[in-house]
Design an enzyme around this catalytic site. Structure first.
Site, PDB file in Angstrom:
ATOM      1  N   ILE A  91      62.826  33.177  46.035  1.00  0.00           N
ATOM      2  CA  ILE A  91      62.008  32.020  47.320  1.00  0.00           C
ATOM      3  C   ILE A  91      60.896  32.703  47.355  1.00  0.00           C
ATOM      4  O   ILE A  91      60.903  33.172  48.158  1.00  0.00           O
ATOM      5  CB  ILE A  91      63.088  31.092  47.672  1.00  0.00           C
ATOM      6  CG1 ILE A  91      63.901  31.404  47.570  1.00  0.00           C
ATOM      7  CG2 ILE A  91      62.108  30.421  48.740  1.00  0.00           C
ATOM      8  CD1 ILE A  91      64.043  29.690  46.450  1.00  0.00           C
ATOM      9  N   LYS A  92      59.967  31.892  46.706  1.00  0.00           N
ATOM     10  CA  LYS A  92      58.659  33.034  47.765  1.00  0.00           C
ATOM     11  C   LYS A  92      58.322  31.571  48.547  1.00  0.00           C
ATOM     12  O   LYS A  92      57.709  29.982  47.930  1.00  0.00           O
ATOM     13  CB  LYS A  92      57.567  33.111  46.487  1.00  0.00           C
ATOM     14  CG  LYS A  92      55.578  32.881  47.006  1.00  0.00           C
ATOM     15  CD  LYS A  92      54.894  32.990  45.930  1.00  0.00           C
ATOM     16  CE  LYS A  92      53.556  33.453  46.615  1.00  0.00           C
ATOM     17  NZ  LYS A  92      52.427  33.589  45.697  1.00  0.00           N
TER      18      LYS A  92
END
Length: 294
Positions: free
Chosen positions: A204-205
């Protein structure tokens, strides 16, 4: 269906309890994945530190020739040796990145809007799985717009990419989009990051926020923090330091590297924080010494 008005707010994230992995693999939540998936994740996350420095230069897909990215063929060679992974579009990779480079490749596969649009959330999957395989991508990046008009479509994009990528053991990175009308609160990031992980994203960014430790604890896959807007170098290094200290497994910096007057020195300084445990002050001191060489 759950009534969101009656949902209790979680209070205890057990910050003193490490994530319970089911093996000794160095990427959070990936112990039960296949060999190919682990190999590709290892191309992105350093096996010794467990962290990553991504260099994002995919901005042109909706912003055109951003300052600092006017010549991809010039900026990429300056920093490629000092990062772990390149986050880019297929057009940028094919035209401006040597295929002989040994860095991980995070391929942006969604698009559909530009800075001329009022609503940037209406994206589609623009790169199919066949071309992702031809590109030998280590990871596929999908932008997701939680809380926007295009939320449903972007979540569908993520699910479709995950379904197809799983067939070939290719990881997917869910990118939490934050527009001008969207929140940047711990509550929002806990919601968005958890949704993306639950739908199958392997990375997840997202963005730095207060109580990032709780966001990280509630997410069963690694979180990588976006660099965001251009900051003074010392502030950008502090952002990287605080992110890693809070449990993030890396940073994905674009403008804070390619818009720096000394992008290679900045990439080196960030890497010292992410992989070597430098503080922000130590890394900034290194940066100031390093730029004397230029």
């Amino acid at each position: 269906m759950a009534d969101i008005n009656d949902m209790k707010v979680a209070k205890d994230y057990f910050l003193d309890v490490p994530f319970k992995s089911q093996g000794n693999f160095h990427v959070k939540g990936a112990e039960n994945l296949g060999w190919g998936m682990k190999k590709r994740l290892s191309n992105i996350f350093n096996p010794e530190s467990g962290n990553t420095v991504m260099f994002a230069f995919d901005h042109g897909y909706f912003m055109g020739s951003v300052s600092g990215l006017e010549r991809l063929d010039i900026i990429v060679p300056k920093v490629v040796d000092y990062v772990d992974a390149l986050m880019a579009t297929r057009g940028a990779l094919r035209t401006c990145v040597l295929p002989s480079n040994k860095k991980g490749t995070v391929l942006r596969v969604t698009s559909g809007s530009s800075v001329l649009d009022d609503d940037l959330s209406r994206e589609v999957v623009a790169v199919d799985i066949d071309d992702s395989i031809r590109m030998d991508a280590d990871c596929l990046a999908v932008q997701v717009f939680i809380g926007s008009e295009g939320q449903k479509e972007s979540l569908e994009n993520l699910s479709n990419v995950v379904n197809k990528a799983l067939k070939f053991d290719i990881p997917v990175m869910g990118v939490v989009a934050v527009g001008k009308d969207m929140e940047r609160t711990p509550k929002y990031f806990k919601l968005a990051t958890r949704i993306l992980a639950e739908l199958g994203a392997n990375i997840i960014k997202t963005y730095y926020c207060e109580n990032l430790e709780e966001v990280v604890a509630a997410c069963p896959v690694p979180i990588v923090i976006a660099g965001g807007k251009k900051l003074p170098e010392n502030e950008a290094l502090t952002l990287a330091y605080k992110s890693i200290k809070a449990g993030a497994k890396g940073v994905d910096m674009g403008r804070n590297i390619f818009q720096s007057l000394y992008p290679a020195a900045m990439a080196k300084a960030v890497s010292l924080i992410v992989h070597k445990g430098y503080t922000d002050d130590e890394a900034y001191k290194f940066y100031l010494e390093e730029i004397k060489k230029y």
